[in-house]
Write an enzyme that holds these catalytic residues in place. Structure first.
Site, PDB file in Angstrom:
ATOM      1  N   ASP A 109     -82.754 -94.743   4.663  1.00 20.05           N
ATOM      2  CA  ASP A 109     -82.055 -95.607   5.606  1.00 20.05           C
ATOM      3  C   ASP A 109     -83.046 -96.229   6.591  1.00 20.05           C
ATOM      4  OD1 ASP A 109     -79.766 -96.785   6.590  1.00 20.05           O
ATOM      5  OD2 ASP A 109     -78.653 -94.900   6.728  1.00 20.05           O
ATOM      6  N   ASP A 150     -72.223-101.278   5.572  1.00 28.67           N
ATOM      7  CA  ASP A 150     -71.586-100.087   5.005  1.00 28.67           C
ATOM      8  C   ASP A 150     -70.149-100.434   4.656  1.00 28.67           C
ATOM      9  OD1 ASP A 150     -73.834 -98.624   5.647  1.00 28.67           O
ATOM     10  OD2 ASP A 150     -72.752 -97.097   6.783  1.00 28.67           O
TER      11      ASP A 150
END
Ligand SMILES: *[C@@H]1O[C@H](CO)[C@@H](O)[C@H](O)[C@H]1NC(C)=O
Ligand SMILES: *[C@@H]1O[C@H](CO)[C@@H](O)[C@H](O)[C@H]1NC(C)=O
Length: 414
Positions: free
Chosen positions: A162, A224
């Site tokens: 990430d 997301d």
């Protein structure tokens, strides 16, 4: 002098072959990864006493492995079981290594990895390039080498990296460096990067997809996904609108990643779930579930185990379907894939997608979308598996697509 000139000329031509931007060549993810990832449904999952139904722990991961193994998902291609953020202790050990949360993962990660591998499945984990992860667990900054080695020792097969709390310039160097450390471990590890999402949506710049695709096996382009129809819709729109830019970099070993499927969360109608999975298959997107595996409905399970549909998503050519706008807000996605008839005529899938409310009727002619077999095609309805009819290149096909639903056909060359 002359020899030196010849040498330089030779070096130049050799370089033309080997010095051009090389794609990540770890031989992995030749097809879009399929499996399960914890984040979408379980999120951080640390409040195990108060919220046992959403606890990210050893029991959960092993039971997901059992379900995938026992209930036909593995045979359909579901393979990677991936632990997302919040799996570690807040402190590294005295050697600077990450440590699995001692109460939720009491036997450590190697134990989980061995359990998963014994079933012929694969194991994935998560880290972040900055000092901390998105949920403020230890991040890999300053520890890329140690962390890559730790993950390799634990036997992971996939790593999601990430990009929270990182500057644009740090992202642009960190993902490349981390990839080098992963390579150095000599363990085959699929490298999933969130890099372009952070460049575009956090730093408001244009991702350099040529560079990203030369270092990562897959990369998150967009936000997301949330557990809502609206999120599925927005995600699909993003891929539709950005097709010309991102389709170029998509193929075996290098995938655009629209994030997880939201099956098993109870928010989609049957039509919406058909649409969600059909478009992901047409895109050659990774198919990562994120849910309590026991909450998948019988209908969702049937879709996930529909091998005609999964075959489109896992086609070895890995083409990202191209979207065409038809009247009444219908998008026609067209994808070229195997099998071929002889060495000339490909098969194609057509998905007519209606993301609006209200049914719509549209007509199209297959020959307008790259089909070439003069003998025509036999048409299979992907959801029923039934062969409907044979069509020629000039036949006009009329289809009614229900509200927020999809009609999907595979055309095999005759
Ligand atoms: C490391 O990179 C080299 C060169 O691209 C490649 O051939 C090799 O398969 C990679 N190894 C691993 C474990 O990723
Ligand atoms: C389609 O064509 C194939 C091959 O010519 C033939 O066997 C089949 O019966 C045809 N199907 C229909 C529905 O006409």
């Amino acid at each position: 002098m002359k020899n030196i000139h010849v040498l330089f000329t030779m070096a130049f031509f050799v370089c033309l072959f080997i010095c051009r931007v090389k794609l990540l060549d770890n031989g992995l993810a030749r097809k879009p990864p399929m499996g399960w990832m914890s984040w979408g449904y379980y999120r951080c999952g640390v409040d195990c006493d108060e919220n046992p139904g959403k606890c990210l722990d050893e029991y959960l991961i092993l039971s997901v492995a059992d379900t995938i193994y026992n209930e036909g998902y593995q045979e359909a291609g579901f393979e990677y079981i991936i632990i997302d953020d919040c799996w570690s202790e807040h402190e590294r050990d005295s050697h600077g290594r990450l440590v699995a949360d001692r109460s939720r993962f009491p036997h450590g990660m190697k134990y989980i990895s061995d359990y998963i591998h014994a079933k012929g499945l694969k194991f994935g984990m998560y880290t972040n390039v900055a000092d901390v992860t998105c949920m403020i667990y230890p991040g890999s900054k300053g520890y890329f080498g140690i962390d890559a080695m730790t993950f390799a020792e634990w036997g992971i097969d996939y790593l999601k990296v990430d990009g929270c709390f990182a500057s644009e310039s740090f992202l642009n160097t960190a993902y490349i460096k981390f990839g080098r450390y992963l390579n150095k471990t000599e363990r085959p590890i699929v490298y999933s990067c969130s890099w372009p999402f952070y460049i575009q949506f956090i730093h408001h710049n244009k991702p350099n997809y040529a560079q990203i695709s030369s270092h990562c096996n897959l990369w998150r382009n967009y936000l997301d996904i949330e557990n809502s129809w609206q999120a599925v819709r927005n995600t699909i729109k993003f891929y539709q609108n950005n097709y010309p830019e991102i389709s170029k970099y998509h193929g075996p070993g290098q995938w655009n990643d629209p994030d997880m499927l939201i099956f098993g969360t109870g928010v989609l109608t049957e039509g919406q779930s058909r649409l969600h999975l059909a478009v992901y298959a047409m895109l050659s997107a990774p198919l990562l579930l994120s849910c309590d595996m026991n909450k998948l409905t019988a209908y969702e399970k049937k879709l996930l185990l529909n091998m005609d549909l999964i075959a489109v998503g896992q086609d070895p050519l890995g083409v990202m379907a191209r979207p065409y706008d038809l009247p009444h807000s219908i998008t026609l996605w067209v994808k070229r894939h195997l099998p071929m008839k002889g060495d000339k005529y490909y098969s194609f899938s057509f998905a007519l997608v209606n993301m609006e409310t209200g049914e719509a009727t549209v007509s199209f002619t297959p020959g307008d979308y790259g089909l070439e077999s003069v003998d025509g095609y036999s048409v299979m309805d992907v959801f029923s598996g039934k062969f409907l009819d044979n069509v020629t290149l000039t036949n006009r096909i009329t289809v009614t697509v229900p509200s927020q639903d999809v009609m999907m056909y595979t055309l095999y060359a005759l």
